[in-house]
Design an enzyme around this catalytic site. Structure first.
Site, PDB file in Angstrom:
ATOM      1  CE1 TYR A  54      16.521  -3.262   2.458  1.00  0.00           C
ATOM      2  CE2 TYR A  54      15.410  -1.254   3.126  1.00  0.00           C
ATOM      3  CZ  TYR A  54      15.380  -2.594   2.835  1.00  0.00           C
ATOM      4  OH  TYR A  54      14.182  -3.280   2.929  1.00  0.00           O
ATOM      5  CD  GLN A 177       9.204  -4.947   5.520  1.00  0.00           C
ATOM      6  OE1 GLN A 177       9.923  -4.603   4.589  1.00  0.00           O
ATOM      7  NE2 GLN A 177       9.235  -4.337   6.693  1.00  0.00           N
ATOM      8  CB  SER A 206       7.962  -5.920  -3.798  1.00  0.00           C
ATOM      9  OG  SER A 206       8.224  -5.904  -5.175  1.00  0.00           O
ATOM     10  CB  ALA A 209       5.439  -6.567  -9.260  1.00  0.00           C
ATOM     11  CE  LYS A 216       7.812   2.797 -13.916  1.00  0.00           C
ATOM     12  NZ  LYS A 216       8.799   3.364 -12.957  1.00  0.00           N
ATOM     13  CD  GLN A 290       8.277   7.617  -8.698  1.00  0.00           C
ATOM     14  OE1 GLN A 290       9.054   7.708  -7.748  1.00  0.00           O
ATOM     15  NE2 GLN A 290       8.584   6.958  -9.809  1.00  0.00           N
TER      16      GLN A 290
END
Length: 324
Positions: A54, A177, A206, A209, A216, A290
């Site tokens: 990452y 995972q 995810s 998704a 949103k 969130q």
């Protein structure tokens, strides 16, 4: 918060974990990482996931910095190895050399003495599985990792690794995972069954998704400004979801959530957690609100009639296969 065992291990992880893919890793994002990690602890989340790949190590540094003020025994930390971390021919994959070197590098970036769960980020067809498993077993014996795991391995690859571990008397894999959400369900075909048989828990990524299952994004409309879908630098994965047929389905799922007094994200996460083979669902968050909203999903158990109503809607996009 509620907790589940990670596969057949005695390790307990929160049903909602906080991931860091595409969220943390720049100076501007450190404040967001700090705030989201603080909110996660407040909500009872104890599982934090990152990867060396990452942003070429910057994601690990951000998570490590955000966790530094917390007692090490109070959280479960995972990272990964496989993807390129340099230009050299051995700066990638699951060879003993790369695993050993990257584990040490990850420990430095994270600022910790050990990694709780160390994932092989993908399967490496160029390295014997035995070599990879022996390296992971040695790292466990050294106390540098506590549990070894894999990510996005097929059912056959998981079964092969489990068989080798038994034959060589190596410590077994603890988890897989995979991607898993209402639109991407391939693990239901074989991976869940084989993992259950071999004692691996699923730590799914995810689950919303890429934000599509927050509601949103609307059919026939451009992605709202400031969202991932509107950012060309990071929307490569989400772009394939931005189709009117998919977004029409999302709108209908949002109606079901509303009837239950839930946010769509909470419905989608509760749907994930209906699977007993799932140990934790990893959310991404750039704002503390969130984290708090998604953490509440653990309080919802979807009844059979609701699950059937969801299936009746999802059958319309059963052939959906996003670009990778």
């Amino acid at each position: 918060m509620k907790y589940r065992r990670l596969g057949n291990t005695g390790l307990k992880v929160s049903e909602i974990g906080l991931g860091s893919w595409l969220t943390y890793g720049t100076a501007a994002e450190q404040k967001a990482a700090d705030a989201c990690v603080a909110k996660a602890f407040e909500c009872g989340i104890n599982f934090f996931d990152t990867a060396n790949a990452y942003n070429r190590g910057e994601g690990e540094k951000a998570i490590g910095a955000a966790l530094r003020s917390y007692k090490r025994s109070d959280y479960v930390l995972s990272t990964k190895v496989f993807f390129p971390m340099g230009e050299g021919v051995n700066d990638r994959g699951l060879s003993r050399k790369h695993i050993m070197e990257q584990c040490e590098a990850s420990l430095r970036r994270l600022g910790t003495d050990y990694i709780d769960v160390y994932f092989c980020h993908r399967f490496d067809p160029e390295t014997p599985v035995e070599e990879t498993l022996r390296a992971l077993d040695d790292l466990t014996a050294q106390g540098k990792i506590l549990y070894s795991a894999v990510s996005e391995w097929s059912a056959a690859q998981i079964a092969q690794a489990a068989g080798i571990s038994r034959r060589l008397n190596l410590r077994p894999l603890a988890a897989n995972q995979p991607i898993y959400n209402m639109f991407e369900r391939y693990i239901e075909q074989e991976v869940l069954a084989v993992s259950s048989q071999e004692g691996l828990g699923q730590v799914v990524f995810s689950p919303l998704a890429q934000g599509i299952l927050t509601g949103k994004y609307k059919p026939g409309q451009q992605p709202p400004a400031g969202t991932r879908g509107a950012d060309d630098s990071v929307n490569g994965v989400i772009r394939s979801y931005l189709r009117d047929d998919v977004l029409d389905v999302v709108a209908r799922l949002d109606s079901i959530a509303g009837e239950l007094g839930l946010k769509l994200s909470q419905l989608a996460l509760a749907w994930i957690l209906r699977q007993p083979g799932v140990s934790s669902a990893l959310i991404g968050a750039s704002r503390p609100e969130q984290v708090e909203e998604n953490a509440l999903a653990v309080n919802t158990v979807l009844q059979p009639d609701v699950l059937q109503a969801i299936e009746d809607i999802l059958v319309e996009v059963a052939d959906f296969a996003p670009a990778r």
